[in-house]
Write a protein that holds these residues in place. Structure first.
Motif, mmCIF file in Angstrom:
data_model
loop_
_atom_site.group_PDB
_atom_site.id
_atom_site.type_symbol
_atom_site.label_atom_id
_atom_site.label_comp_id
_atom_site.label_asym_id
_atom_site.label_seq_id
_atom_site.Cartn_x
_atom_site.Cartn_y
_atom_site.Cartn_z
ATOM 1 N N ALA A 12 1.381 -9.493 -10.353
ATOM 2 C CA ALA A 12 0.856 -8.480 -9.434
ATOM 3 C C ALA A 12 1.189 -8.828 -7.980
ATOM 4 O O ALA A 12 1.214 -7.950 -7.115
ATOM 5 C CB ALA A 12 -0.640 -8.338 -9.611
ATOM 6 N N LEU A 13 1.440 -10.116 -7.726
ATOM 7 C CA LEU A 13 1.813 -10.511 -6.358
ATOM 8 C C LEU A 13 3.104 -9.827 -5.931
ATOM 9 O O LEU A 13 3.367 -9.662 -4.733
ATOM 10 C CB LEU A 13 1.977 -12.035 -6.275
ATOM 11 N N ALA A 14 3.882 -9.459 -6.899
ATOM 12 C CA ALA A 14 5.142 -8.781 -6.568
ATOM 13 C C ALA A 14 4.906 -7.420 -5.938
ATOM 14 O O ALA A 14 5.845 -6.777 -5.483
ATOM 15 C CB ALA A 14 5.999 -8.641 -7.823
ATOM 16 N N LEU A 15 3.637 -6.983 -5.918
ATOM 17 C CA LEU A 15 3.331 -5.701 -5.276
ATOM 18 C C LEU A 15 3.726 -5.707 -3.798
ATOM 19 O O LEU A 15 4.124 -4.689 -3.250
ATOM 20 C CB LEU A 15 1.840 -5.406 -5.389
ATOM 21 N N LEU A 16 3.574 -6.889 -3.154
ATOM 22 C CA LEU A 16 3.860 -6.951 -1.719
ATOM 23 C C LEU A 16 5.328 -6.654 -1.431
ATOM 24 O O LEU A 16 5.641 -5.738 -0.667
ATOM 25 C CB LEU A 16 3.439 -8.314 -1.159
ATOM 26 N N PRO A 17 6.255 -7.423 -2.058
ATOM 27 C CA PRO A 17 7.658 -7.056 -1.811
ATOM 28 C C PRO A 17 7.984 -5.661 -2.314
ATOM 29 O O PRO A 17 8.815 -4.956 -1.728
ATOM 30 C CB PRO A 17 8.462 -8.121 -2.559
ATOM 31 N N LEU A 18 7.298 -5.270 -3.397
ATOM 32 C CA LEU A 18 7.563 -3.929 -3.931
ATOM 33 C C LEU A 18 7.207 -2.865 -2.891
ATOM 34 O O LEU A 18 7.955 -1.907 -2.682
ATOM 35 C CB LEU A 18 6.759 -3.703 -5.205
ATOM 36 N N ALA A 19 6.053 -3.083 -2.235
ATOM 37 C CA ALA A 19 5.643 -2.124 -1.213
ATOM 38 C C ALA A 19 6.646 -2.106 -0.063
ATOM 39 O O ALA A 19 6.995 -1.048 0.467
ATOM 40 C CB ALA A 19 4.254 -2.473 -0.693
ATOM 41 N N PHE A 68 3.340 -0.026 -11.366
ATOM 42 C CA PHE A 68 3.607 -1.456 -11.437
ATOM 43 C C PHE A 68 2.428 -2.195 -12.066
ATOM 44 O O PHE A 68 2.604 -3.048 -12.942
ATOM 45 C CB PHE A 68 3.878 -1.986 -10.029
ATOM 46 N N LEU A 69 1.230 -1.837 -11.613
ATOM 47 C CA LEU A 69 0.059 -2.526 -12.156
ATOM 48 C C LEU A 69 -0.107 -2.231 -13.642
ATOM 49 O O LEU A 69 -0.484 -3.111 -14.424
ATOM 50 C CB LEU A 69 -1.189 -2.098 -11.387
ATOM 51 N N ALA A 70 0.188 -1.003 -14.026
ATOM 52 C CA ALA A 70 0.096 -0.665 -15.455
ATOM 53 C C ALA A 70 1.096 -1.482 -16.254
ATOM 54 O O ALA A 70 0.806 -1.952 -17.358
ATOM 55 C CB ALA A 70 0.335 0.823 -15.652
ATOM 56 N N ALA A 568 2.414 3.772 -17.034
ATOM 57 C CA ALA A 568 3.384 3.364 -16.009
ATOM 58 C C ALA A 568 4.542 4.347 -15.949
ATOM 59 O O ALA A 568 4.988 4.740 -14.863
ATOM 60 C CB ALA A 568 3.898 1.954 -16.313
ATOM 61 N N LEU A 569 5.003 4.748 -17.120
ATOM 62 C CA LEU A 569 6.125 5.687 -17.148
ATOM 63 C C LEU A 569 5.732 7.035 -16.548
ATOM 64 O O LEU A 569 6.511 7.656 -15.810
ATOM 65 C CB LEU A 569 6.608 5.876 -18.596
ATOM 66 N N VAL A 570 4.526 7.483 -16.876
ATOM 67 C CA VAL A 570 4.063 8.770 -16.341
ATOM 68 C C VAL A 570 3.972 8.693 -14.821
ATOM 69 O O VAL A 570 4.414 9.604 -14.095
ATOM 70 C CB VAL A 570 2.703 9.147 -16.954
#
Lengths: 585, 305
Positions: A12-19, A68-70, A568-570
């Motif tokens: 979930a930490l990857a959310l930061l670069p993802l954002a 992403f979280l899903a 996630a796909l939806v």
């Protein structure tokens, strides 16, 4: 809720670069325009949409983050409950009763569907193994979390014609000991002979209440030449009494030989013996007419074998008693057929002829069946060397004096059954030069042995032993049985007829009767017919009585991870729609 | 991710700056000048006709006599017949000053070279007609590109000065420039405004100022085809080329249509304003060859509306 792989939450930490990547991605193209004030006019008219315009980027980011979280949740393999995920051993009953139909669907199909839904719910985070049981446990897939392997194993399961062995599950007791976390699930229709389910094995009952009637015993045997008897026993779990109609037809031509009916009580059994006149030897089918839950037990293939006597010649100075003995057995059960010339079996006194098998009394002269023939021994009670041998199964050796026995030496490989006190063999079997013999080292003419009851008994038992006719060949056996084909020669042909199909069987004996059908065997001079049928009150009758097993709680259907992945796909699809709109207007 | 690889700023590169003193270009100007001579049939003076009435020798019209008019202009023959005092009006015949107000705002960047060629052609013809040519730049304030030039000898200085002009400014103001212009240039003449007329503060006041000063005003609107259309869709950050103001927008077909309508309305407003004020107007886009535009203007009867 628990998680199979909670370590994936770090993802979930990857959310930061993802954002960050997201914001770069959605950064609009810069477009210099000359008439900027005109564009301002255009968008002043659309000011009402500005809130949505602002919210759209946030919503879009929210959707990406949700997707992403899903996906992260899906990776962690979430599971509802306490999170214990013991290995599963799914044991599926594939006995013949699992062919039974309930509401148009076989019990085995229901079992496979249920097991399939459990495998789906495992989601790759829990191991399972697949086994089937009928006569014994067969492992189809070892412990694995590979869903496809498990599904392939499930797909490969077909119902057998065998009954469920009450002791087939005994070996599972080893897996249910303390410290072993394997959870054993037994999917069964609970139709079997009373069986002890090992502690720790969870029974998952299948099947409905569809009524069934079936043949539990059948026999077709000769009463006299051209006259036979048919014995049949039925069982019913229908809630009402009914009349059952049966027919006996020739297996090859389908010609009806006999039609009769029996009264079947409600949830009870009935049996009847029916005389049949003018019936021919061969393969027969006994059919129970009408439809019910299980069709396999409505048919009982039967064999009616023609008398196949052993050709016997007598070679003795005083042949009277021998011939009387042969005539007696010939009349009684067609065991012997007296022959003047060359027979398969010779009943001899002194020097035996060169027949395939020989029962020889009072050995004399030269023979491969003995050597060092010497002086006569003193009479006396013999010593039993081979206890429980077929030759002495029905006699008391202590009552035999063995008068006239001579000193001799049995050939190598001989099986000595009775011996003199000095070790001289008195009763033994041996083989030499491709011939077999039972040697009775005494003079039967002494002490009125011919008149004793032991004489015909010994002759009979020696004859059936030498010719391989120890056991009576049955008309029908239950599937799962093992039978010996009478005779000592090699099998020349072995076939199985199922409906109109006739297929070969391996030329070996004893034979495993594991399918329903008419079996045919040929040796050099004899042909034998046998029926293989369910013949099991447990399989055909009602489900095992007793309290219903506790309900098994196990997740089924798509795992939570799959739903998270779908979410996630939806979310990604929705975001893609927004993104597409941003890019192309 | 493909977005990351695409340029974030889509600026169409400005056309290569062409030299105004290039022989080939001069040749084109000569051809246009010959055409102008044929059309105008002029001499040293009065090459071009004017609406203003003055003391020339060419009769223009009659007007009722009013107090203060020159007695010598009274047509006594008319008086004899009708007993009405009418005076003859004559066209002014003088060397005219041609003022070229050349839009040098940044919004002209893409069509600057094209507009410069138009201005050069018009100035060349005027100089060859022995008119005086003054070129002013329009940005947020009035600038001077060519102070004053007269005669054929000033052609090359004129072209060189025009060639040296660059786009500049951050907030072009036509009204302010027009006010400054009329304050500086009392001598009446012909005013040619070469611009796209995309003035955020409007063009009406500017035209009014120019006309109020007594100039013959002629508007030459030069547009880039992209200004009239909207070839982009999707999320964009629109940036004003002059003020660098930015605005994030999503352009759909609907917005594109509204924009086209807005541009159409703007240009229609310019046409109406020019018609109302008697200001000559020629509109062109930078994809039309400049000599075609000049020929068309000449054939329509010079620069007179």
């Amino acid at each position: 809720m628990s998680f199979g792989f909670p370590a994936f939450f770090w993802a979930a930490l990857a959310l930061l670069p993802l954002a960050a990547v997201y914001f770069i991605k959605i950064r609009p193209r810069r477009q210099p325009v000359n008439a900027f004030f005109l564009w301002q006019q255009v968008f002043q008219q659309k000011a009402s949409n500005s809130l949505f315009q602002r919210m759209r980027n946030l919503l879009s980011l929210l959707l990406v983050a949700l997707a992403f979280l899903a996906a992260v949740f899906a990776l962690t393999k979430p599971r509802i409950g306490d999170g214990k995920a013991p290995d599963l051993l799914i044991v599926i009953d594939r006995s013949v009763s699992m062919n039974g139909l309930d509401e148009g669907k076989s019990r085995l199909t229901r079992a496979k569907d249920l097991a399939g839904s459990w495998i789906t719910a495992l989601g790759g985070s829990q191991r399972a193994a697949i086994a089937t049981v009928a006569g014994k446990i067969e492992y189809r897939a070892n412990l694995t979390n590979h869903a496809k392997l498990l599904r392939d194993a499930l797909d490969g399961i077909a119902a057998s014609d065998l009954s469920l062995d009450p002791h087939a599950l005994d070996e599972l007791a080893l897996l249910t000991t303390k410290g072993n976390s394997t959870r054993i699930l037994f999917l069964t229709d609970r139709r079997s002979a009373a069986m002890q389910i090992p502690a720790g094995v969870e029974v998952v009952p299948l099947g409905g209440q569809a009524g069934n009637a079936g043949i539990t015993a059948a026999d077709l045997h000769w009463d006299a030449p051209q006259r036979a008897s048919l014995f049949v026993s039925l069982i019913s779990d229908f809630p009402d009494a009914r009349e059952a109609e049966l027919e006996l037809v020739a297996a090859d031509s389908g010609k009806l030989a006999h039609l009769f009916s029996m009264q079947l009580p409600a949830r009870g059994e009935a049996s009847e013996s029916i005389p049949l006149a003018g019936i021919e030897p061969g393969a027969w089918l006994l059919r129970l007419r009408g439809s019910d839950a299980l069709a396999s037990d409505d048919i009982a293939p039967l064999g009616l074998n023609a008398p196949q006597p052993i050709p016997v010649q007598v070679v003795a100075k005083n042949s009277f008693f021998f011939q009387q003995c042969i005539a007696a057995f010939s009349r009684a059960d067609s065991l012997f057929e007296p022959m003047e010339g060359f027979g398969r079996l010779s009943l001899a006194e002194g020097t035996p002829p060169e027949t395939e098998t020989t029962i020889v009394f009072a050995p004399a002269g030269e023979s491969p069946f003995w050597k060092d023939l010497g002086a006569e021994l003193l009479p006396g009670a013999p010593e039993v060397v081979a206890k429980e041998h077929a030759l002495i199964a029905r006699i008391d050796p202590a009552l035999l004096a063995f008068d006239g026995a001579q000193k001799l030496t049995a050939p190598p490989g001989a099986v000595v059954v009775l011996a003199h006190a000095d070790g001289t063999p008195l009763l033994y079997t041996c083989s030499a030069k491709g011939r077999q013999a039972v040697v009775l080292n005494f003079d039967p003419s002494r002490e009125d042995f011919f008149l004793s009851p032991w004489f015909p008994v010994l002759v009979h038992d020696a004859a059936v032993l030498l010719t391989g006719r120890e056991n009576l060949f049955p008309s029908a056996v239950a599937t799962g049985s093992v039978v010996d084909v009478p005779g000592t020669e090699a099998l020349a042909a072995a076939t199985l007829r199922q409906k109109d199909k006739v297929g070969p069987l391996p030329l070996q004996t004893p034979v495993n009767i594991d399918r329903i059908g008419n079996y045919g065997f040929s040796r050099n001079a004899t042909n034998w017919q046998l029926g293989g049928a369910v013949l099991s009150a447990g399989e055909s009758g009602p489900a095992t009585a007793g309290a219903a097993p506790p309900e098994v709680k196990l997740a089924s259907g798509w795992p939570l991870a799959a739903w998270f992945l779908l979410a996630a796909l939806v979310a990604l699809f929705a975001e893609e729609l927004l993104y597409h709109r941003r890019k192309v207007g | 991710m493909s977005t990351l690889l695409t340029p974030l700023c889509f600026v169409r590169p400005a056309p290569m700056k062409s030299s105004l003193t290039d022989p080939a270009f001069i040749k084109q100007l000569d051809a246009l000048n010959l055409l102008a001579r044929r059309v105008l049939r002029g001499s040293l003076q009065a090459d071009r006709r004017t609406q203003r009435r003055g003391t020339g020798i060419t009769f223009a019209d009659y007007a009722p006599y009013s107090f203060g008019d020159d007695y010598r202009a009274i047509d006594w023959k008319i008086y004899a017949r009708t007993e009405e005092l009418l005076i003859k009006l004559f066209e002014v015949e003088e060397d005219t000053t041609v003022y070229i107000l050349f839009d040098c705002s940044r919004s002209m960047a893409l069509k600057f070279d094209y507009a410069r060629k138009l201005a050069a052609a018009l100035g060349y013809i005027a100089l060859n007609g022995l008119d005086r040519v003054v070129v002013h730049s329009i940005t947020e304030r009035l600038g001077t590109i060519v102070d004053s030039a007269r005669g054929r000898g000033k052609v090359f200085p004129f072209l060189r000065d025009l060639e040296a002009a660059e786009t500049s400014g951050t907030d072009s103001d036509f009204t302010a420039c027009a006010r400054t212009f009329q304050a500086r240039n009392r001598k009446k003449g012909v005013v040619l405004v070469v611009s796209d007329f995309f003035f955020p503060k409007g063009f009406e006041e500017g035209l009014r100022f120019l006309q109020w000063s007594g100039h013959d005003v002629f508007a030459l609107q030069v547009n880039d085809p992209a200004d009239l259309e909207c070839p982009w869709l999707g999320d964009l950050e629109l940036e004003c080329v002059e003020t660098s103001t930015r605005q994030r927008v999503t352009i759909t077909e609907k917005e594109a249509r509204i924009y086209r309508e807005a541009v159409g309305t703007w240009n229609e407003g310019l046409r109406n304003e020019c018609a109302r004020r008697g200001v000559g107007l020629a509109s062109t886009t930078s994809d039309v060859p400049f000599e075609v535009v000049i020929q068309s203007m000449l054939r329509k009867g010079g620069l007179v509306a």
